[in-house]
Design an enzyme around this catalytic site. Structure first.
Site, mmCIF file in Angstrom:
data_model
loop_
_atom_site.group_PDB
_atom_site.id
_atom_site.type_symbol
_atom_site.label_atom_id
_atom_site.label_comp_id
_atom_site.label_asym_id
_atom_site.label_seq_id
_atom_site.Cartn_x
_atom_site.Cartn_y
_atom_site.Cartn_z
ATOM 1 N N PRO A 315 0.783 -1.244 0.000
ATOM 2 C CA PRO A 315 0.000 0.000 0.000
ATOM 3 C C PRO A 315 0.814 1.293 0.000
ATOM 4 C CG PRO A 315 0.058 -0.921 2.195
ATOM 5 C CD PRO A 315 0.797 -1.896 1.316
ATOM 6 N N CYS A 316 1.491 1.566 -1.108
ATOM 7 C CA CYS A 316 2.262 2.803 -1.189
ATOM 8 C C CYS A 316 1.350 4.033 -1.223
ATOM 9 C CB CYS A 316 3.184 2.791 -2.402
ATOM 10 S SG CYS A 316 2.379 2.427 -3.961
ATOM 11 N N HIS A 317 0.043 3.817 -1.462
ATOM 12 C CA HIS A 317 -0.894 4.941 -1.454
ATOM 13 C C HIS A 317 -1.108 5.508 -0.052
ATOM 14 C CE1 HIS A 317 -3.368 1.324 -0.708
ATOM 15 N NE2 HIS A 317 -4.137 2.114 0.018
#
Length: 347
Positions: A315-317
């Site tokens: 989850p780089c968001h």
């Protein structure tokens, strides 16, 4: 027998009626589930705005849909015309056989009719279909530990050199080498289609198809895994698609997918740290740098985030600016905003 290409309204009505006359005429893709079905499928019928129609299963697969488990549109015996079923059974029982035109004639099949069917249904010739089946069978045997020579001759090849040349042309590497195949396809999501790549071991690619750096990511992945990419279906794709649908429906907060993410030691640290951020929680790039052990490495963390090839699941968001601003997302800022809003609302 349908003699012309039907209208969308006609195909939708045939779907509602489960009209068997339209078998082989169209395949329907259901946008809300990512499933494609036969006209006679008994599953609950979608609204007209949630469907699109394709001439064959190949086009449905190319547009990111996966086969329905109820009507099983990929099962040859159910969708094939009656006249072809005896030949399909013969092919299944003798997968190594090279079928010649005179043999088809002897069995009562018109070679030209067979060719037209495979070209229309699968987008490839009958002989190409047979070659792909033999190569896939051989590759499976090699992966199980069988020698290249055994695999070649069991699949009906007369010479090892001929088998090796055909295998390399189709896969990009020689049989028996350390290369492996990454199965890729497109899957639909509420935020647009994504390209997915998997092996038997796990997920190695999940990116939005309009990402600018996608070609670079594909090239890097191929080099680091010593793999070639082949479009197709795979049980791992189904598993990832199911969990993604659950995530977008607000029913899943944590993924249970084995991941393959080759990279530098620093990249691995950053991606591992990303996986520790809970659903609905955000961190700044500075906080993330502190987690990986170097509070000054903010820019390096940002670069590693950008090089993540498995969106959403890694989850780089969830990384934002120090001032709370939503910045830096390869899939587009509008998608990052949507994902964060979705997680905050479904905590």
């Amino acid at each position: 027998m349908i003699s012309s290409i039907p209208s969308i309204d006609e195909m939708y009505q045939a779907l509602l009626d489960k009209n068997s006359q339209y078998e082989g005429v169209f395949i329907v893709g259901v946008k809300t589930t990512g499933i494609f079905c036969r006209p006679t499928c008994t599953a609950r019928k979608p609204k007209p705005e949630n469907v699109e129609f394709f001439p064959n299963t190949k086009d449905a697969l190319a547009n990111g849909y996966r086969a329905c488990r109820i009507c099983r549109p990929m099962k040859e015996y159910q969708s094939a015309p009656d006249w072809l079923i005896p030949l399909l059974k013969k092919i299944e029982s003798e997968p190594q056989k090279k079928w010649k035109d005179y043999e088809l004639n002897q069995m009562g099949f018109s070679p030209s009719r067979v060719r037209r069917y495979f070209k229309k249904t699968h987008g490839i010739t009958f002989q190409a279909y047979l070659r792909m089946s033999r190569i896939n069978g051989a590759f499976s045997k090699i992966k199980e530990g069988q020698t290249v020579t055994q695999s070649a001759f069991e699949q009906g090849y007369d010479s090892l050199s001929g088998f090796s040349e055909t295998f390399k042309n189709m896969t990009g590497f020689s049989p028996g080498s350390q290369g492996q195949i990454i199965t890729i396809n497109r899957i639909p999501t509420p935020l647009g289609p994504m390209m997915i790549g998997v092996t038997d071991e796990g997920l190695c690619l999940l990116e939005f198809t309009d990402r600018k750096m996608l070609e670079t990511q594909l090239s890097t992945l191929k080099k680091r895994t010593k793999s070639e990419m082949v479009t197709g279906k795979h049980p791992m794709i189904d598993k990832v698609s199911t969990q993604l649908n659950e995530y977008f429906d607000g029913k899943r907060k944590k993924f249970d997918i084995p991941l393959i993410a080759p990279g530098t030691d620093f990249q691995q640290k950053v991606w591992d740290a990303l996986n520790q951020i809970p659903f609905g929680v955000t961190r700044s790039y500075k906080q993330q740098a502190d987690v990986v052990g170097d509070v000054k490495a903010v820019r390096a963390v940002a670069r590693a985030n950008g090089e993540n090839r498995i969106s959403i699941i890694i989850p780089c968001h969830r990384i934002i600016g120090s001032d709370g601003s939503i910045v830096g997302y390869g899939g587009g800022i509008h998608r990052k905003q949507w994902l964060l809003k979705h997680e905050f609302e479904n905590q």
